[in-house]
Scaffold this motif. Structure first.
Motif, mmCIF file in Angstrom:
data_model
loop_
_atom_site.group_PDB
_atom_site.id
_atom_site.type_symbol
_atom_site.label_atom_id
_atom_site.label_comp_id
_atom_site.label_asym_id
_atom_site.label_seq_id
_atom_site.Cartn_x
_atom_site.Cartn_y
_atom_site.Cartn_z
ATOM 1 N N LEU A 119 -10.957 38.021 -11.724
ATOM 2 C CA LEU A 119 -11.810 36.925 -12.225
ATOM 3 C C LEU A 119 -12.098 36.731 -13.627
ATOM 4 C CD1 LEU A 119 -14.762 37.993 -9.793
ATOM 5 C CD2 LEU A 119 -13.170 36.081 -9.406
ATOM 6 N N ILE A 120 -11.712 37.722 -14.582
ATOM 7 C CA ILE A 120 -11.637 37.375 -15.771
ATOM 8 C C ILE A 120 -10.218 37.056 -16.530
ATOM 9 C CG2 ILE A 120 -12.280 38.408 -18.150
ATOM 10 C CD1 ILE A 120 -14.349 39.750 -16.571
ATOM 11 N N PRO A 121 -9.809 35.929 -16.985
ATOM 12 C CA PRO A 121 -8.422 35.665 -17.105
ATOM 13 C C PRO A 121 -7.728 36.728 -18.256
ATOM 14 C CG PRO A 121 -9.660 33.764 -16.900
ATOM 15 C CD PRO A 121 -10.646 34.719 -17.090
ATOM 16 N N ARG A 122 -8.641 36.913 -19.460
ATOM 17 C CA ARG A 122 -8.103 37.880 -20.418
ATOM 18 C C ARG A 122 -7.937 39.274 -20.024
ATOM 19 N NH1 ARG A 122 -11.787 36.284 -25.714
ATOM 20 N NH2 ARG A 122 -11.149 33.867 -26.046
ATOM 21 N N LEU A 123 -8.740 39.594 -19.231
ATOM 22 C CA LEU A 123 -8.505 41.201 -18.901
ATOM 23 C C LEU A 123 -7.540 41.079 -17.740
ATOM 24 C CD1 LEU A 123 -9.448 43.936 -18.290
ATOM 25 C CD2 LEU A 123 -11.143 43.009 -16.615
ATOM 26 N N GLY A 124 -7.251 40.118 -16.810
ATOM 27 C CA GLY A 124 -5.938 40.115 -16.066
ATOM 28 C C GLY A 124 -4.655 40.063 -16.762
ATOM 29 N N ASP A 125 -4.672 39.219 -18.062
ATOM 30 C CA ASP A 125 -3.336 39.105 -18.610
ATOM 31 C C ASP A 125 -3.156 40.382 -19.339
ATOM 32 O OD1 ASP A 125 -3.371 36.377 -17.784
ATOM 33 O OD2 ASP A 125 -4.462 35.441 -19.520
ATOM 34 N N ALA A 126 -4.202 41.086 -20.058
ATOM 35 C CA ALA A 126 -4.066 42.107 -20.597
ATOM 36 C C ALA A 126 -3.389 43.383 -19.722
ATOM 37 C CB ALA A 126 -5.179 42.816 -21.313
ATOM 38 N N LEU A 127 -3.906 43.368 -18.435
ATOM 39 C CA LEU A 127 -3.347 44.281 -17.520
ATOM 40 C C LEU A 127 -1.989 43.772 -17.130
ATOM 41 C CD1 LEU A 127 -6.522 45.006 -15.237
ATOM 42 C CD2 LEU A 127 -5.354 46.251 -16.927
ATOM 43 N N ARG A 128 -1.561 42.725 -16.982
ATOM 44 C CA ARG A 128 -0.348 42.282 -16.369
ATOM 45 C C ARG A 128 0.533 42.554 -17.635
ATOM 46 N NH1 ARG A 128 -3.339 37.626 -15.020
ATOM 47 N NH2 ARG A 128 -3.369 37.180 -12.716
ATOM 48 N N LYS A 129 0.271 42.533 -18.825
ATOM 49 C CA LYS A 129 1.363 42.966 -19.978
ATOM 50 C C LYS A 129 1.583 44.463 -19.987
ATOM 51 C CE LYS A 129 -0.094 38.767 -23.007
ATOM 52 N NZ LYS A 129 -0.617 38.605 -24.197
ATOM 53 N N ARG A 130 0.612 45.232 -19.524
ATOM 54 C CA ARG A 130 0.549 46.458 -19.491
ATOM 55 C C ARG A 130 1.491 47.135 -18.164
ATOM 56 N NH1 ARG A 130 -3.177 44.981 -22.982
ATOM 57 N NH2 ARG A 130 -3.537 46.277 -24.811
ATOM 58 N N ILE A 131 1.043 46.511 -17.331
ATOM 59 C CA ILE A 131 1.754 47.134 -16.143
ATOM 60 C C ILE A 131 2.847 46.173 -15.227
ATOM 61 C CG2 ILE A 131 -0.546 48.333 -15.565
ATOM 62 C CD1 ILE A 131 -1.170 46.242 -13.521
ATOM 63 N N PHE A 132 3.114 45.229 -15.990
ATOM 64 C CA PHE A 132 4.145 44.273 -15.714
ATOM 65 C C PHE A 132 4.202 43.596 -14.262
ATOM 66 C CE2 PHE A 132 5.887 47.799 -18.780
ATOM 67 C CZ PHE A 132 6.203 47.005 -19.692
ATOM 68 N N ILE A 133 3.204 43.118 -14.043
ATOM 69 C CA ILE A 133 2.704 42.426 -13.023
ATOM 70 C C ILE A 133 3.270 40.865 -13.197
ATOM 71 C CG2 ILE A 133 0.972 41.723 -11.183
ATOM 72 C CD1 ILE A 133 -0.203 44.364 -11.324
#
Length: 229
Positions: A215-229
């Protein structure tokens, strides 16, 4: 016209630089297309699985051919070999059956796996006279079979919102622990709420985190960069 490498002035008609030997490129001439360095389309080769699936199938057939005759010869009836055969059948459905398909669809493979496990548990219940299949094994395998199939269908066909799907699945699986303990209490007479609240709390907190990531774009983008989703 000058050399593009060393800057030496080239005379008219010269095709190479007299100093460094670089081929002259005239800006008015159309560039020639060379051979591409990489193929236009590349796909990874599929791993060869035919040998593995035939080997595992042969091992299962050998197990059937050995266990059943030995059991009949020793006891005169099907005793321990039935448990071994049903276990091999469930293992074959889970691990070997997907190898026969190039791209197995989990939406129907997962129900087949849970069905194989349910049949194995039904056989064990009937041979031991446990009386726990209808009140415990059947609802538990059915419940988790439906939940796992639903999650696999969402991941396969929705193709977005993976954080929300994963978070919701964690919450649902956590809450299902209370149903599992309820079936256990009905079947075996154990008290309620002895252990089910712990997975409910842990998986719900974990799932809420992933829902917030969706739901939170910034948190989601940060997680995608770190877990390569």
């Amino acid at each position: 016209m000058y050399c593009m490498n060393c800057g030496v002035r080239l005379g008219p008609g010269e095709q190479r630089c007299p100093l460094c030997g670089l081929r002259a490129v005239h800006p008015d001439l159309p560039p020639q297309q060379g051979e591409p360095l990489y193929p236009p389309q590349w796909s990874a080769q599929q791993p060869e699985r035919s040998g593995l699936r035939f080997l595992l199938t042969a091992l299962c057939l050998v197990g059937i051919a050995v266990c059943l005759p030995v059991d009949l010869n020793l006891t005169g009836r099907v005793t321990w070999s039935g448990f071994a055969l049903t276990a091999m059948g469930a293992s074959y459905a889970i691990f070997v059956l997907p190898l026969w398909f190039s791209r197995p669809n989990p939406v129907w493979m997962i129900p087949a796996d849970f069905l194989a496990v349910g049949l194995m548990l039904l056989y064990i219940n009937c041979k031991t006279g446990g009386g726990w299949f209808l009140s415990f094994a059947f609802p538990v395998t059915g419940l988790y079979g439906l939940l796992t199939t639903g999650v696999a269908a969402l991941v396969r066909y929705v193709r977005r919102g993976y954080f929300l799907i994963f978070g919701g699945a964690c919450i649902v699986y956590g809450c299902s622990a209370m149903l599992l303990e309820l079936f256990q209490s009905i079947t075996f007479g154990s008290p309620m709420f002895r252990w089910s609240l712990y997975p409910v709390a842990v998986l719900s907190a974990f799932g809420l985190f992933w829902v917030l990531a969706g739901l939170i774009p910034r948190l989601g983008d940060a997680l995608r960069k770190r877990i390569f989703i």
